[in-house]
Design a protein around this motif. Structure first.
Motif: not given
Length: 98
Positions: A24, A28-31
């Motif tokens: 994270d 991150g949490t988008q890919r």
């Protein structure tokens, strides 16, 4: 190897939490992570390497053959018998086919 990784994560949830925190933080949490992220994920890299060390995918070992009859841990190994390293057992040798 993947099943063993999941097994270890189930039995050590604190390790899973640390791994998720690192992912994270870096990704991150988008890919999803990719190979370009590897230098920034040392904890994940250590988990993968540790799993591969403990649970190798293939028994990559070079066949050997004794030049004379031998006895190993009470087992007779005739001269010329193909012997493979059992890497899952930590360096013990067993005759091929056993």
């Amino acid at each position: 190897m993947l099943l063993m990784f999941v097994y270890h994560m189930m039995h050590h949830p604190e390790v899973q939490v640390c791994a998720q925190v690192e992912i994270d933080r870096v990704v991150g949490t988008q890919r999803l992570p990719d190979f370009g992220d590897r230098p920034s994920l040392p904890y994940i890299d250590a988990l993968v390497r540790g799993t591969l060390r403990c649970h190798p995918i293939l028994p990559i070992a070079i066949p050997h053959a004794p030049t004379e009859d031998d006895v190993y841990e009470g087992c007779r190994i005739p001269k010329g018998t193909t012997v493979m390293a059992n890497i899952w057992k930590g360096g013990h040798y067993i005759p091929a086919g056993i």
